[in-house]
Design an enzyme around this catalytic site. Structure first.
Site, short mmCIF file in Angstrom:
data_model
loop_
_atom_site.label_atom_id
_atom_site.label_comp_id
_atom_site.label_asym_id
_atom_site.label_seq_id
_atom_site.Cartn_x
_atom_site.Cartn_y
_atom_site.Cartn_z
N TYR A 43 0.84 -1.21 0.00
CA TYR A 43 0.00 0.00 0.00
C TYR A 43 0.88 1.26 0.00
CZ TYR A 43 -3.26 -3.54 1.86
OH TYR A 43 -4.01 -4.67 2.06
N SER A 48 -7.10 6.67 3.92
CA SER A 48 -7.81 7.57 4.82
C SER A 48 -7.86 7.08 6.27
CB SER A 48 -9.21 7.78 4.27
OG SER A 48 -10.02 8.40 5.21
N ASP A 50 -6.41 4.58 7.62
CA ASP A 50 -5.07 4.23 8.10
C ASP A 50 -4.42 5.45 8.72
OD1 ASP A 50 -5.77 2.45 5.76
OD2 ASP A 50 -3.96 1.41 6.43
N GLN A 123 -14.00 6.14 3.27
CA GLN A 123 -13.73 5.10 4.26
C GLN A 123 -14.34 5.55 5.60
OE1 GLN A 123 -9.47 4.17 4.38
NE2 GLN A 123 -9.91 2.10 3.65
N ASP A 187 -13.24 -4.69 3.92
CA ASP A 187 -13.68 -4.88 2.54
C ASP A 187 -14.37 -6.20 2.21
OD1 ASP A 187 -12.13 -2.65 2.73
OD2 ASP A 187 -10.55 -3.36 1.42
N ARG A 222 -5.40 -13.05 0.41
CA ARG A 222 -6.05 -11.91 -0.24
C ARG A 222 -7.43 -12.30 -0.77
NH1 ARG A 222 -4.73 -6.90 0.47
NH2 ARG A 222 -5.52 -6.46 -1.62
N TYR A 379 -7.95 -12.26 4.37
CA TYR A 379 -8.38 -10.86 4.48
C TYR A 379 -9.85 -10.67 4.91
CZ TYR A 379 -8.73 -6.47 1.51
OH TYR A 379 -8.92 -5.24 0.96
N GLU A 423 -0.13 -7.41 9.03
CA GLU A 423 -1.40 -6.74 8.73
C GLU A 423 -2.55 -7.45 9.46
OE1 GLU A 423 -2.02 -6.67 4.53
OE2 GLU A 423 -3.73 -5.31 4.62
#
Ligand code: 9WN
Length: 456
Positions: A43, A48, A50, A123, A187, A222, A379, A423
């Site tokens: 990334y 936003s 984050d 977001q 997401d 992912r 994810y 993550e």
């Protein structure tokens, strides 16, 4: 952790100093001079929510950069008030991230900032809360600078909230709708699978594209290709509508009311009331707005037969039954009735989210572990993320649920100790997934550990 609640919180916290140092290194390495990348490889732009999480963690040791982080983000706010989910960094290589600025084409909207490419969606609005937290941590010598910063940011934060209350609530429900799963920040959550998976991308509709995320993270961590295609298809529909909110809402096959997104909105309204008090503005409209969101959350998203908050598919007027992390979001509402708080705590402590057994376990999985499609590695479809841990931890503390809140901190420390600032993490074995040296993991770890030490 051989027992889900066995780790001693006080001990975990007192031995976290080395990890706090590493967290600082991660934030330092990901700092660009104006903002912090979520991660170096996966990334490489500004995201936003984050940036809001990162500012909260940074504020403990670098208040000036924490302020700059949020200010940089709001420079790219749209004239509509929308804060875009991604602000593209012109210095990043063109193939660094897909979908990049040439796919989004934010310049199609007259509301987008000129000469500053962004995404065309938003977001969760955690920024007012983050700004308040940053201000609270300002060293005494920086109080005046921090207050001046809050006063500059305040109208922008108000515009962000107003945008969500108006353009995103076309039916006057009191709740803001999202038009893309990426807007939730969670997401690929099963929370909206039923609606999202109905979307059939017409054959030949999308030009060929190459996913860059799979160059940088394991495919099993992912979203699937089928889900990714739906993400890109929705993006293309929104681009076709030039990101005009009314046209997007009319055209989007995805129109979802997310309890977590709206609880964050409410929490930020309370933060705005406090900020208003600090800078000499009127807190009353913010308390009133929070009250309206509270009524709508409890009135429209609490499903008493299931004893939980559910996402609301506005198109079909259906409450989605999947039991996911978004259902816990309303703990952020300080006025949540005690019976509802108790029901949420029962669910959090149930075998769906905190199984008791011989194997290891870490809190809080993002999806019901007893669901047939629970996936501990993919994810948002099961793994523990430190931002959702941080949000639930705040919600629990606000309602006096200190024991469960402390367990979340202990689990977070144990995960980072085992796997680093990944993550996300497998709740069953603690292994790390997605990108490494992830900024919000470092920032929110710092905040949870230091706030817990000082009971701040
Ligand atoms: C799409 C940056 C972002 C987070 C989101 C997370 C992930 C992007 C992606 O990364 O989303 O916006 O490419 O997968 O889901 O919450 O803000 O860290």
């Amino acid at each position: 952790m051989s027992d889900p609640i066995g780790d001693d919180s006080a001990e975990a916290l007192s031995t976290a100093d080395d990890l706090l140092d590493t967290a600082r290194d991660v934030l330092e390495a990901n700092w660009t001079g104006r903002y912090t990348r979520p991660s170096q490889a996966l990334y490489p732009h500004q995201w936003s929510w984050d940036s809001a999480f990162i500012a909260v963690g940074r504020a403990w040791h670098d208040a000036a950069r924490a302020r700059q982080e949020l200010e940089t983000l709001f420079e790219a706010q749209w004239t509509s008030g929308m804060v875009p989910s991604i602000v593209f960094d012109p210095t990043a290589p063109a193939d660094a991230y897909f979908p990049g600025p040439e796919i989004w084409q934010s310049e199609r909207s007259p509301a987008a900032p000129r000469g500053r490419p962004t995404s065309g969606i938003t977001q969760p609005p955690i920024h007012a809360r983050a700004a308040l937290e940053v201000h609270r941590r300002a060293p005494p010598g920086q109080r005046a600078a921090s207050l001046a910063w809050l006063a500059r940011l305040y109208p922008r934060l108000v515009a962000q909230q107003r945008y969500l209350a108006t353009a995103r609530d076309p039916r006057g429900t009191g709740l803001a709708a999202i038009v893309h799963p990426w807007e939730s920040g969670i997401d690929d959550s099963p929370a909206w699978d039923r609606d999202f998976h109905r979307i059939a991308v017409p054959a030949g509709d999308l030009p060929p594209y190459r996913r860059r995320d799979l160059d940088r993270a394991a495919a099993a961590d992912r979203p699937t290709d089928a889900d990714y295609e739906r993400f890109i298809y929705l993006l293309a529909l929104e681009r076709e509508a030039d990101y005009d909110d009314a046209r997007v809402i009319a055209a989007s096959p995805f129109l979802m009311v997310d309890p977590l997104f709206n609880a964050i909105r409410l929490w930020s309204e309370h933060a705005l009331a406090e900020i208003a008090g600090l800078i000499g503005a009127d807190p009353a409209p913010h308390r009133a707005a929070a009250g309206e969101i509270h009524e709508a959350l409890v009135g429209k998203l609490w499903v008493s037969a299931r004893q939980r908050f559910c996402a609301w598919d506005l198109r079909r007027d259906q409450r989605e039954p999947e039991d996911t992390i978004v259902s816990f979001g309303p703990l952020l509402d300080p006025d949540l009735p005690p019976a509802i708080v108790a029901a949420i705590c029962r669910e959090l402590a149930s075998p769906s989210f905190r199984p008791r057994g011989d194997g290891p376990h870490y809190l809080v999985p993002t999806y019901d572990e007893r669901a047939a499609d629970f996936d501990p590695e993919r994810y948002w479809r099961g793994p523990v993320w430190l931002n959702t841990n941080w949000l639930v931890w705040h919600g629990l503390r606000q309602h006096g649920q200190v024991g469960l809140a402390d367990e979340i901190v202990a689990s977070s420390v144990a995960l980072v100790r085992r796997s680093g600032f990944r993550e996300y993490f497998d709740p069953l074995d603690g292994s790390g997934h997605g990108s490494d040296r992830f900024s919000w993991s470092a920032a929110l770890f710092t905040d949870m550990v230091l706030a817990n030490r000082s009971r701040a």
